[in-house]
Motif scaffolding. Structure first.
Motif, short mmCIF file in Angstrom:
data_model
loop_
_atom_site.label_atom_id
_atom_site.label_comp_id
_atom_site.label_asym_id
_atom_site.label_seq_id
_atom_site.Cartn_x
_atom_site.Cartn_y
_atom_site.Cartn_z
N PHE A 1 0.74 -1.28 -0.14
CA PHE A 1 -0.09 -0.03 0.00
C PHE A 1 0.78 1.29 0.03
O PHE A 1 0.56 2.26 -0.71
N VAL A 2 1.76 1.31 0.72
CA VAL A 2 2.84 2.36 0.89
C VAL A 2 3.36 2.79 -0.36
O VAL A 2 3.40 3.80 -0.96
N VAL A 3 3.86 1.61 -1.08
CA VAL A 3 4.59 1.95 -2.47
C VAL A 3 3.40 2.40 -3.47
O VAL A 3 3.98 3.25 -4.20
N ALA A 4 2.17 1.76 -3.30
CA ALA A 4 1.12 2.12 -4.21
C ALA A 4 0.91 3.59 -4.16
O ALA A 4 0.88 4.31 -5.12
N ILE A 5 0.67 3.71 -2.95
CA ILE A 5 0.24 5.29 -2.59
C ILE A 5 1.46 6.46 -2.83
O ILE A 5 1.02 7.59 -3.68
N VAL A 6 2.58 6.07 -2.73
CA VAL A 6 3.73 6.89 -2.93
C VAL A 6 3.98 7.32 -4.57
O VAL A 6 3.99 8.30 -5.15
N LEU A 7 3.71 6.03 -5.46
CA LEU A 7 3.60 5.99 -6.73
C LEU A 7 2.49 6.98 -7.37
O LEU A 7 2.62 7.91 -8.14
N LEU A 8 1.41 6.72 -6.70
CA LEU A 8 0.34 7.48 -7.19
C LEU A 8 0.41 8.99 -6.99
O LEU A 8 0.12 9.60 -7.77
N ALA A 9 1.07 9.32 -5.90
CA ALA A 9 1.10 10.72 -5.44
C ALA A 9 1.97 11.31 -6.42
O ALA A 9 1.98 12.43 -6.85
N ILE A 10 3.21 10.62 -6.80
CA ILE A 10 4.23 11.02 -7.65
C ILE A 10 3.59 11.45 -9.01
O ILE A 10 3.73 12.63 -9.80
N ILE A 11 2.74 10.55 -9.60
CA ILE A 11 1.95 10.57 -10.65
C ILE A 11 1.09 11.69 -10.83
O ILE A 11 1.05 12.60 -11.80
N PHE A 12 0.36 11.86 -9.93
CA PHE A 12 -0.49 12.97 -9.64
C PHE A 12 0.00 14.26 -9.57
O PHE A 12 -0.42 15.13 -10.16
N LEU A 13 1.23 14.32 -8.92
CA LEU A 13 1.93 15.66 -8.94
C LEU A 13 2.58 16.19 -10.37
O LEU A 13 2.32 16.95 -10.41
N ILE A 14 2.99 15.04 -10.82
CA ILE A 14 3.54 15.41 -12.11
C ILE A 14 2.43 15.87 -13.20
O ILE A 14 2.65 16.65 -13.85
N SER A 15 1.48 15.01 -13.11
CA SER A 15 0.12 15.27 -13.85
C SER A 15 -0.40 16.64 -13.62
O SER A 15 -0.97 17.30 -14.70
#
Ligand code: HEM
Ligand code: HEM
Length: 433
Positions: A238-252
């Motif tokens: 879950f931690v890995v998934a949330i960090v990954l999603l946060a990075i993608i949302f930030l870049i987007s």
């Protein structure tokens, strides 16, 4: 470990489906982040994100040359969060390509492609091919100058395949040129066939990981204790998934997906380049006869990749990054040598006279194909013999070095194609591209 049965019962509905993917207990040693870097799991999260955002894009997107471009403009400018949606789909497609590629390298460099994981390696190859194809088919959909000409250039490469080349090209394009039929084909592949295949193969891929008894571990860690999957593994995922999603949302939210002017079939940009992941092939085409650049090299690499897990290897270093101390040394050496050799090759091919012009009476498949190909093979043969001796490599370490040379070489070709090819595909400095 939780011993209270009431709490266990309450947890079941929440974690039930996750535990379908995982066994109840996993070996503690497999939880170490640096073993897998969570890359397989990240790729899985990204595929789910692509399917969700893709389905939402479908509500607004119109797959016709007249309306596609406008529907994207509309989506970006008039729909609440439309631009964000497109950006997420665009950037996570890029992340997916890199994640799947790095996951493949992780499997390679920890020796996890061997028995009993051979089938998963082969299905993994199918997955990365589907990831490339979904990126490629999606590329055309915005129908702007960039996408139209990139697809025109890439599909024109197919025509070099002997006998069936033109047939394959026209079947994919639905005609002689990129047009309505091509958009329909790409749209159906992109939003139907490819994602369905991908999700089905992924299900099988996960099951094979379970069947192999979990991810690979080093021999010394095979007796490490078993721990409960929930919370130990699931919480980490879950931690890995949330960090990954946060990075993608930030870049987007910071960077928009590119969109050039509407596609104009009568005006070709100069240089017209393929999508970046095919630029290595386009660069190779400058130096080799098309038969070698488009057929011999890719087919050799793909055959070798399928054959790889069936090669008999005796060492027991699986589960260790780069297999051994010798493996690390040789890997570094191969990386530098592969990159330098390719730079030298591009430089020489630019400076030396064109063999086609020098010997016009000899067919170019010989002067620009067979001869440089044989020179390359002989050079590689002696170089590999040299590093085998220098680092006293066993077979697994040797194969690893060959793979690294190929990757370094393709990376240099790709970077050259993207950053150092300007008008007429001539060599220029990056600021002149
Ligand atoms: C692994 C899965 C997928 C990948 C790698 C992928 C990749 C891409 C890429 C690179 C684009 C071009 C984006 C741009 O720059 O404009 C695109 C566009 C699009 N994709 Fe996907 N996609 C995937 C799955 C899906 C699915 C499952 C659907 C729908 C069911 C979908 C629907 C669309 C639509 C409608 C567009 C056009 C909108 C646009 O270009 O912004 N995609 N996709
Ligand atoms: C969409 C692409 C992919 C997804 C979603 C995916 C997912 C996964 C996951 C979740 C695992 C277990 C955890 C981990 O190793 O991180 C795994 C393991 C594995 N994958 Fe993939 N994978 C993909 C692509 C590939 C590719 C391109 C290859 C190689 C060509 C590959 C070969 C393997 C192998 C051999 C294992 C077992 C590794 C081991 O036991 O240590 N996969 N994959």
């Amino acid at each position: 470990m939780n011993q209270n049965p009431d709490i266990e019962k309450k947890r079941k509905p929440v974690y039930g489906w996750i535990l379908h993917l995982h066994p109840r207990k996993v070996r503690e040693s497999t939880l170490r982040f640096s073993l897998t870097f969570g890359l397989g799991g990240m790729a899985a999260v990204l595929v789910v994100l692509q399917v969700i955002t893709g389905l939402l894009l479908k509500f607004h997107y119109e797959p016709s040359p007249e309306n596609a471009y406008n529907s994207i403009l509309n989506l970006q400018d008039s729909l609440l969060f439309g631009r964000m949606l497109r950006n997420i789909h665009h950037w996570s497609a890029l992340f997916l390509l890199w994640t799947a590629f790095l996951h493949m390298l992780r499997v390679l460099f920890t020796g996890a492609y061997r028995k009993p994981r051979q089938a998963n390696w082969i299905f993994g190859l199918a997955l990365i091919l589907l990831v490339v194809l979904s990126n490629f088919t999606g590329y055309l959909l915005p129908w702007d100058q960039l996408s139209y000409w990139a697809v025109t250039i890439s599909t024109s490469l197919l025509a070099y395949i002997p006998l069936a080349g033109n047939f394959i090209r026209e079947a994919l394009l639905g005609g002689k040129d990129v047009g309505q039929a091509t958009l329909t084909n790409f749209y159906n592949l992109h939003t139907g066939i490819i994602p369905v295949l991908m999700v089905a193969i992924m299900g099988y891929h996960f099951w094979r990981v379970r069947r192999a008894g979990g991810v690979i571990t080093a021999e010394k860690d095979r007796e490490s204790p078993m721990v409960d999957t929930q919370p130990h593994l699931v919480n980490r995922e879950f931690v890995v998934a949330i960090v990954l999603l946060a990075i993608i949302f930030l870049i987007s939210s910071l960077f928009d997906a590119p969109l050039r002017e509407r596609a104009n079939p009568s005006f070709s940009p100069n240089p017209a380049k393929a999508p970046w992941y095919f630029m290595g092939l386009q660069e190779l085409l400058i130096h080799f006869h098309p038969m070698f650049a488009i057929v011999v090299f890719p087919v050799t690499v793909m055959t070798a990749a399928c054959w790889l897990p069936y090669i008999k290897l005796s060492d027991a270093n699986q589960g260790i990054w780069f297999l051994s101390a010798n493996g690390i040394k040789s890997a570094k050496f191969s990386l530098i040598a592969g990159a330098l050799f390719t730079v030298l090759f591009i430089g020489l091919s630019e400076l030396l006279p064109d063999p086609e012009l020098l010997l016009p009476s000899v067919p170019s498949i010989v002067t620009k194909g067979l001869v440089p190909f044989l020179i390359l093979i002989v050079t590689l043969y002696f170089f590999l013999g040299f590093i085998r001796k220098k680092f006293s490599l066993n077979r697994a370490e040797f194969i690893q070095s060959v793979v690294i040379i190929m990757i370094a070489s393709y990376a240099v070709l790709t970077l050259t194609g993207i950053f150092f090819r300007g008008e007429g595909m001539n060599l220029v400095w990056p600021w002149q591209v």
